[in-house]
Design a protein around this motif. Structure first.
Motif, PDB file in Angstrom:
ATOM      1  N   GLY A 188      17.833  36.591  37.861  1.00 30.73           N
ATOM      2  CA  GLY A 188      17.172  35.328  37.558  1.00 30.73           C
ATOM      3  C   GLY A 188      16.819  35.253  36.088  1.00 30.73           C
ATOM      4  N   VAL A 189      15.646  35.765  35.750  1.00 29.27           N
ATOM      5  CA  VAL A 189      15.159  35.765  34.375  1.00 29.27           C
ATOM      6  C   VAL A 189      16.132  36.468  33.433  1.00 29.27           C
ATOM      7  CG1 VAL A 189      13.315  36.647  32.880  1.00 29.27           C
ATOM      8  CG2 VAL A 189      12.746  35.638  35.088  1.00 29.27           C
ATOM      9  N   GLY A 190      16.759  37.538  33.916  1.00 34.35           N
ATOM     10  CA  GLY A 190      17.642  38.331  33.065  1.00 34.35           C
ATOM     11  C   GLY A 190      19.111  37.976  33.158  1.00 34.35           C
ATOM     12  N   LYS A 191      19.410  36.902  33.848  1.00 40.11           N
ATOM     13  CA  LYS A 191      20.812  36.503  34.014  1.00 40.11           C
ATOM     14  C   LYS A 191      21.459  36.273  32.645  1.00 40.11           C
ATOM     15  CE  LYS A 191      23.701  33.179  36.464  1.00 40.11           C
ATOM     16  NZ  LYS A 191      23.731  31.952  37.263  1.00 40.11           N
ATOM     17  N   ASP A 192      22.638  36.824  32.473  1.00 45.41           N
ATOM     18  CA  ASP A 192      23.426  36.680  31.243  1.00 45.41           C
ATOM     19  C   ASP A 192      22.817  37.402  30.039  1.00 45.41           C
ATOM     20  OD1 ASP A 192      25.213  35.030  32.656  1.00 45.41           O
ATOM     21  OD2 ASP A 192      24.008  33.250  32.213  1.00 45.41           O
ATOM     22  N   LYS A 193      21.817  38.239  30.276  1.00 42.36           N
ATOM     23  CA  LYS A 193      21.237  39.015  29.174  1.00 42.36           C
ATOM     24  C   LYS A 193      21.880  40.394  29.130  1.00 42.36           C
ATOM     25  CE  LYS A 193      18.309  35.825  28.020  1.00 42.36           C
ATOM     26  NZ  LYS A 193      18.490  35.071  26.781  1.00 42.36           N
ATOM     27  N   GLU A 194      22.016  40.926  27.924  1.00 43.16           N
ATOM     28  CA  GLU A 194      22.560  42.275  27.779  1.00 43.16           C
ATOM     29  C   GLU A 194      21.536  43.274  28.293  1.00 43.16           C
ATOM     30  OE1 GLU A 194      24.319  45.206  24.301  1.00 43.16           O
ATOM     31  OE2 GLU A 194      24.110  43.054  23.903  1.00 43.16           O
ATOM     32  N   LEU A 195      21.992  44.208  29.101  1.00 42.98           N
ATOM     33  CA  LEU A 195      21.099  45.171  29.732  1.00 42.98           C
ATOM     34  C   LEU A 195      21.367  46.586  29.235  1.00 42.98           C
ATOM     35  CD1 LEU A 195      21.399  43.942  33.436  1.00 42.98           C
ATOM     36  CD2 LEU A 195      19.634  43.318  31.774  1.00 42.98           C
ATOM     37  N   PRO A 196      20.341  47.435  29.253  1.00 42.51           N
ATOM     38  CA  PRO A 196      20.559  48.852  28.944  1.00 42.51           C
ATOM     39  C   PRO A 196      21.550  49.441  29.954  1.00 42.51           C
ATOM     40  CG  PRO A 196      18.213  48.337  28.969  1.00 42.51           C
ATOM     41  CD  PRO A 196      18.929  47.136  29.503  1.00 42.51           C
ATOM     42  N   THR A 197      22.218  50.499  29.565  1.00 44.09           N
ATOM     43  CA  THR A 197      23.327  51.082  30.337  1.00 44.09           C
ATOM     44  C   THR A 197      22.992  51.385  31.799  1.00 44.09           C
ATOM     45  OG1 THR A 197      24.124  52.101  28.305  1.00 44.09           O
ATOM     46  CG2 THR A 197      25.046  52.918  30.359  1.00 44.09           C
ATOM     47  N   LYS A 198      21.906  52.113  32.044  1.00 43.14           N
ATOM     48  CA  LYS A 198      21.567  52.517  33.412  1.00 43.14           C
ATOM     49  C   LYS A 198      21.154  51.323  34.265  1.00 43.14           C
ATOM     50  CE  LYS A 198      20.051  57.159  32.100  1.00 43.14           C
ATOM     51  NZ  LYS A 198      18.880  58.064  32.008  1.00 43.14           N
ATOM     52  N   LEU A 199      20.438  50.374  33.662  1.00 38.28           N
ATOM     53  CA  LEU A 199      20.024  49.191  34.422  1.00 38.28           C
ATOM     54  C   LEU A 199      21.230  48.309  34.741  1.00 38.28           C
ATOM     55  CD1 LEU A 199      16.633  48.093  32.811  1.00 38.28           C
ATOM     56  CD2 LEU A 199      17.058  49.643  34.723  1.00 38.28           C
ATOM     57  N   ALA A 200      22.183  48.240  33.825  1.00 35.13           N
ATOM     58  CA  ALA A 200      23.408  47.474  34.083  1.00 35.13           C
ATOM     59  C   ALA A 200      24.178  48.094  35.247  1.00 35.13           C
ATOM     60  CB  ALA A 200      24.280  47.431  32.829  1.00 35.13           C
ATOM     61  N   ALA A 201      24.233  49.419  35.282  1.00 39.69           N
ATOM     62  CA  ALA A 201      24.925  50.113  36.375  1.00 39.69           C
ATOM     63  C   ALA A 201      24.187  49.924  37.690  1.00 39.69           C
ATOM     64  CB  ALA A 201      25.044  51.600  36.050  1.00 39.69           C
ATOM     65  N   LEU A 202      22.862  49.969  37.640  1.00 38.32           N
ATOM     66  CA  LEU A 202      22.056  49.759  38.848  1.00 38.32           C
ATOM     67  C   LEU A 202      22.267  48.350  39.390  1.00 38.32           C
ATOM     68  CD1 LEU A 202      19.901  50.478  40.921  1.00 38.32           C
ATOM     69  CD2 LEU A 202      18.157  50.023  39.184  1.00 38.32           C
ATOM     70  N   LYS A 203      22.303  47.379  38.496  1.00 39.43           N
ATOM     71  CA  LYS A 203      22.539  45.985  38.920  1.00 39.43           C
ATOM     72  C   LYS A 203      23.896  45.856  39.598  1.00 39.43           C
ATOM     73  CE  LYS A 203      22.726  41.217  37.283  1.00 39.43           C
ATOM     74  NZ  LYS A 203      22.773  40.321  36.114  1.00 39.43           N
ATOM     75  N   GLU A 204      24.925  46.498  39.043  1.00 39.16           N
ATOM     76  CA  GLU A 204      26.275  46.448  39.624  1.00 39.16           C
ATOM     77  C   GLU A 204      26.307  47.102  41.001  1.00 39.16           C
ATOM     78  OE1 GLU A 204      29.455  47.857  37.186  1.00 39.16           O
ATOM     79  OE2 GLU A 204      28.848  46.633  35.473  1.00 39.16           O
ATOM     80  N   THR A 205      25.606  48.231  41.138  1.00 43.97           N
ATOM     81  CA  THR A 205      25.551  48.937  42.423  1.00 43.97           C
ATOM     82  C   THR A 205      24.936  48.051  43.497  1.00 43.97           C
ATOM     83  OG1 THR A 205      25.384  51.114  41.379  1.00 43.97           O
ATOM     84  CG2 THR A 205      24.573  50.935  43.643  1.00 43.97           C
ATOM     85  N   ILE A 206      23.828  47.395  43.168  1.00 43.58           N
ATOM     86  CA  ILE A 206      23.150  46.542  44.152  1.00 43.58           C
ATOM     87  C   ILE A 206      23.980  45.302  44.450  1.00 43.58           C
ATOM     88  CG2 ILE A 206      21.090  45.153  44.611  1.00 43.58           C
ATOM     89  CD1 ILE A 206      19.520  47.225  42.941  1.00 43.58           C
ATOM     90  N   ALA A 207      24.606  44.736  43.424  1.00 43.60           N
ATOM     91  CA  ALA A 207      25.431  43.540  43.617  1.00 43.60           C
ATOM     92  C   ALA A 207      26.611  43.813  44.552  1.00 43.60           C
ATOM     93  CB  ALA A 207      25.944  43.037  42.272  1.00 43.60           C
ATOM     94  N   ALA A 208      27.028  45.077  44.657  1.00 50.32           N
ATOM     95  CA  ALA A 208      28.150  45.449  45.526  1.00 50.32           C
ATOM     96  C   ALA A 208      27.714  45.769  46.955  1.00 50.32           C
ATOM     97  CB  ALA A 208      28.880  46.654  44.940  1.00 50.32           C
ATOM     98  N   ASN A 209      26.401  45.795  47.199  1.00 50.74           N
ATOM     99  CA  ASN A 209      25.888  46.066  48.545  1.00 50.74           C
ATOM    100  C   ASN A 209      26.302  44.920  49.479  1.00 50.74           C
ATOM    101  OD1 ASN A 209      23.830  45.718  50.761  1.00 50.74           O
ATOM    102  ND2 ASN A 209      23.049  47.615  49.893  1.00 50.74           N
ATOM    103  N   PRO A 210      26.948  45.216  50.619  1.00 53.49           N
ATOM    104  CA  PRO A 210      27.435  44.158  51.514  1.00 53.49           C
ATOM    105  C   PRO A 210      26.342  43.168  51.942  1.00 53.49           C
ATOM    106  CG  PRO A 210      28.334  46.278  52.169  1.00 53.49           C
ATOM    107  CD  PRO A 210      27.327  46.553  51.097  1.00 53.49           C
ATOM    108  N   LYS A 211      25.132  43.649  52.189  1.00 50.70           N
ATOM    109  CA  LYS A 211      24.050  42.747  52.609  1.00 50.70           C
ATOM    110  C   LYS A 211      23.598  41.856  51.464  1.00 50.70           C
ATOM    111  CE  LYS A 211      22.311  45.579  56.404  1.00 50.70           C
ATOM    112  NZ  LYS A 211      21.166  46.326  56.958  1.00 50.70           N
ATOM    113  N   VAL A 212      23.640  42.384  50.255  1.00 54.00           N
ATOM    114  CA  VAL A 212      23.295  41.579  49.079  1.00 54.00           C
ATOM    115  C   VAL A 212      24.361  40.512  48.851  1.00 54.00           C
ATOM    116  CG1 VAL A 212      22.940  41.615  46.572  1.00 54.00           C
ATOM    117  CG2 VAL A 212      21.941  43.417  47.998  1.00 54.00           C
ATOM    118  N   ILE A 213      25.621  40.907  48.980  1.00 50.33           N
ATOM    119  CA  ILE A 213      26.720  39.948  48.823  1.00 50.33           C
ATOM    120  C   ILE A 213      26.590  38.822  49.836  1.00 50.33           C
ATOM    121  CG2 ILE A 213      29.218  39.632  49.090  1.00 50.33           C
ATOM    122  CD1 ILE A 213      29.540  42.521  47.992  1.00 50.33           C
ATOM    123  N   GLU A 214      26.342  39.196  51.086  1.00 53.56           N
ATOM    124  CA  GLU A 214      26.200  38.189  52.152  1.00 53.56           C
ATOM    125  C   GLU A 214      25.054  37.236  51.853  1.00 53.56           C
ATOM    126  OE1 GLU A 214      25.026  37.883  56.881  1.00 53.56           O
ATOM    127  OE2 GLU A 214      25.577  39.840  56.047  1.00 53.56           O
TER     128      GLU A 214
END
Length: 196
Positions: A160-186
């Motif tokens: 939301g607030v951070g959409k399209d903002k550049e993120l630190p490396t680990k937080l960017a990876a964490l966001k990608e991991t959660i975004a790939a969660n099937p329940k999150v996708i659904e």
């Protein structure tokens, strides 16, 4: 047992709560309140504010405050750490993220919105994410070795607030991991997600 979550019909404080319920598999219904109807609804709430969580099988159950409701759903869905130390740190992270959200809302409703948002993104936003970056564990999550409500709370902020903002490396990876969660996708593909 079905829980009823009531909040305004916008992406706001209830989105992280809903995300936690969805990922944790806790059944709930969402009742949106329009700003037009809010003056009539407000006197019926415990503290005159939203969100409110009710239980369809227990009329005496009325839980208020967004963090309390999020924590309740996290416990229901096994997303709240069982170890006291981990649980306490998850509380710290969630409250820190809430502070960041609150600062955003203060900026966006300011008479000098553009200037206040610039200050927000250059100050608290960058500083807080830098601090949270250091908290990410070798597992890739904020707490322990598994996904928790703190990660989902952060994901909601970054979506939301951070959409399209550049993120630190680990937080960017964490966001990608959660975004790939099937329940999150659904959830994000459904009409229940109000960030669409």
């Amino acid at each position: 047992m079905v829980f009823e979550l009531t909040y305004f019909g916008i992406a706001g404080r209830a989105e992280a709560i809903k995300l936690i319920a969805e990922v944790g598999g806790t059944q709930y219904t969402f009742t949106p309140v329009s700003f037009q109807d809010w003056p009539k609804v407000k006197p019926t709430t415990k503290y005159g504010q939203l969100p409110v969580l009710k239980n369809s099988e227990d009329e005496s159950f009325e839980l208020c405050q967004s963090i309390a409701i999020a924590r309740f759903f996290a416990r229901e869905g096994n997303l709240y750490p069982t170890l006291n130390v981990d649980a306490s740190f998850s509380d710290e992270y969630v409250n820190t993220i809430k502070d960041l959200n609150d600062a955003y809302f203060k900026a966006i409703f300011s008479p000098n919105k553009e200037e206040e948002l610039r200050k927000y993104y250059e100050g608290p936003f960058v500083q807080t994410l830098a601090a949270l970056e250091k908290e990410v564990k070798p597992s890739g999550f904020l707490v322990g070795t598994a996904l928790s409500w703190a990660d989902l709370f952060l994901f909601d902020l970054l979506s939301g607030v951070g959409k399209d903002k550049e993120l630190p490396t680990k937080l960017a990876a964490l966001k990608e991991t959660i975004a790939a969660n099937p329940k999150v996708i659904e959830y994000y593909q459904s009409d229940r997600n109000l960030r669409k």
